[in-house]
Scaffold this motif. Structure first.
Motif, PDB file in Angstrom:
ATOM      1  N   ARG A  94       0.821  -1.211   0.000  1.00 45.66           N
ATOM      2  CA  ARG A  94       0.000   0.000   0.000  1.00 45.66           C
ATOM      3  C   ARG A  94       0.862   1.271   0.000  1.00 45.66           C
ATOM      4  O   ARG A  94       0.643   2.181  -0.804  1.00 45.66           O
ATOM      5  CB  ARG A  94      -0.936   0.013   1.211  1.00 45.66           C
ATOM      6  N   ILE A  95       1.850   1.322   0.886  1.00 45.63           N
ATOM      7  CA  ILE A  95       2.686   2.516   0.973  1.00 45.63           C
ATOM      8  C   ILE A  95       3.598   2.628  -0.241  1.00 45.63           C
ATOM      9  O   ILE A  95       3.922   3.734  -0.697  1.00 45.63           O
ATOM     10  CB  ILE A  95       3.500   2.495   2.288  1.00 45.63           C
ATOM     11  N   GLY A  96       4.008   1.494  -0.797  1.00 43.97           N
ATOM     12  CA  GLY A  96       4.908   1.508  -1.942  1.00 43.97           C
ATOM     13  C   GLY A  96       4.214   1.647  -3.276  1.00 43.97           C
ATOM     14  O   GLY A  96       4.855   1.543  -4.330  1.00 43.97           O
ATOM     15  N   SER A  97       2.905   1.904  -3.280  1.00 48.84           N
ATOM     16  CA  SER A  97       2.143   2.057  -4.524  1.00 48.84           C
ATOM     17  C   SER A  97       1.323   3.344  -4.471  1.00 48.84           C
ATOM     18  O   SER A  97       0.768   3.702  -3.431  1.00 48.84           O
ATOM     19  CB  SER A  97       1.215   0.856  -4.741  1.00 48.84           C
ATOM     20  N   GLY A  98       1.261   4.033  -5.590  1.00 45.29           N
ATOM     21  CA  GLY A  98       0.491   5.276  -5.661  1.00 45.29           C
ATOM     22  C   GLY A  98       1.009   6.148  -6.784  1.00 45.29           C
ATOM     23  O   GLY A  98       1.902   5.758  -7.549  1.00 45.29           O
ATOM     24  N   SER A  99       0.442   7.339  -6.904  1.00 44.10           N
ATOM     25  CA  SER A  99       0.872   8.272  -7.941  1.00 44.10           C
ATOM     26  C   SER A  99       0.615   9.694  -7.490  1.00 44.10           C
ATOM     27  O   SER A  99      -0.151   9.934  -6.536  1.00 44.10           O
ATOM     28  CB  SER A  99       0.143   7.994  -9.252  1.00 44.10           C
ATOM     29  N   ASN A 100       1.268  10.659  -8.182  1.00 44.88           N
ATOM     30  CA  ASN A 100       1.019  12.061  -7.845  1.00 44.88           C
ATOM     31  C   ASN A 100      -0.367  12.506  -8.295  1.00 44.88           C
ATOM     32  O   ASN A 100      -0.837  13.571  -7.914  1.00 44.88           O
ATOM     33  CB  ASN A 100       2.105  12.955  -8.445  1.00 44.88           C
ATOM     34  N   GLN A 101      -1.042  11.680  -9.095  1.00 46.62           N
ATOM     35  CA  GLN A 101      -2.387  12.013  -9.545  1.00 46.62           C
ATOM     36  C   GLN A 101      -3.442  11.706  -8.488  1.00 46.62           C
ATOM     37  O   GLN A 101      -4.537  12.261  -8.526  1.00 46.62           O
ATOM     38  CB  GLN A 101      -2.703  11.266 -10.848  1.00 46.62           C
ATOM     39  N   MET A 129       6.343  13.102  -0.530  1.00 44.00           N
ATOM     40  CA  MET A 129       6.204  12.506  -1.863  1.00 44.00           C
ATOM     41  C   MET A 129       5.415  13.436  -2.790  1.00 44.00           C
ATOM     42  O   MET A 129       5.763  13.583  -3.969  1.00 44.00           O
ATOM     43  CB  MET A 129       5.487  11.154  -1.756  1.00 44.00           C
ATOM     44  N   VAL A 130       4.370  14.051  -2.257  1.00 43.57           N
ATOM     45  CA  VAL A 130       3.578  14.976  -3.074  1.00 43.57           C
ATOM     46  C   VAL A 130       4.417  16.182  -3.474  1.00 43.57           C
ATOM     47  O   VAL A 130       4.365  16.646  -4.634  1.00 43.57           O
ATOM     48  CB  VAL A 130       2.314  15.416  -2.302  1.00 43.57           C
TER      49      VAL A 130
END
Length: 211
Positions: A94-101, A129-130
């Protein structure tokens, strides 16, 4: 001549009477003869009806057939350590997945299972990160998949339990199916006991690992 005629008539009458007597004497004998015995008709072989329920065959050795045992449907007991192991794996993903979108929402999801002190750490990392990947610089995303997890320290009932999770992380420019880089990660995941056997996420240390 007349005498002979009378004698002949008497003789004829005597023969007739003799024949009649013999007939009367023998007729009861012929009537008593049994009629020809008729052979009993062989009954046709009975065929089992197809509508009758089938009877299970019985063993020829006189033994009672074994009773079929229905397997128990009782679910196996839940292993709390296995549950915590799966939580370590999912937390890394969960923490290692995502995007700036989407604002790296994996951090927000992890807050639900985090201790009070670690929640503030996760919020700071999410903000970092953002800030490091603004939308103005173009799409940026990452996806992480755990490939192994093992217990490093502690047991259920201890104040702290630590797992080592190894994972593969892909970085992309908006298309997860076309990663621009791939790296291996070694993540130390720490849980602390809250109440009873409940444990909360209390730390994550990420290290690069050679593929």
């Amino acid at each position: 001549m007349e005498k002979r005629t009378k004698l002949g008539l008497l003789l004829l009458i005597a023969l007739l009477l003799l024949g009649l007597g013999l007939y009367l004497l023998l007729s009861p004998f012929f009537k008593k003869q049994p009629a020809q015995e008729q052979l009993p008709t062989t009954p046709s072989t009975l065929q089992p009806s197809s509508n009758l329920p089938s009877t299970p065959s019985q063993p020829t050795n006189g033994q009672t057939p074994p009773t079929t045992v229905t397997p128990s449907t009782t679910p196996p007991p839940i292993d709390p350590l296995k549950v915590l192991e799966n939580k370590a794996r999912s937390s890394v993903e969960r923490i290692g997945s995502g995007s700036n979108q989407n604002g790296f929402l994996g951090y927000s999801d992890a807050l639900l299972d985090a201790s009070t002190s670690y929640k503030s750490v996760l919020q700071q990392e999410q903000a970092a990160m953002v800030s490091a990947n603004p939308l103005a610089s173009g799409p940026y995303g990452m996806s992480t998949r755990s490939i192994s997890v093992k217990l490093s320290e502690g047991k259920i009932g201890d104040a702290k339990i630590v797992f080592i999770v190894e994972a593969i992380q892909n970085v992309d420019s908006g298309d997860p199916t076309s990663p621009v880089s791939t790296s291996a990660k070694r993540v130390t995941v720490t849980f602390v006991q809250s109440t009873g056997n409940d444990y909360l996420l209390d730390g994550m240390a990420w290290e690069d690992k050679s593929l």
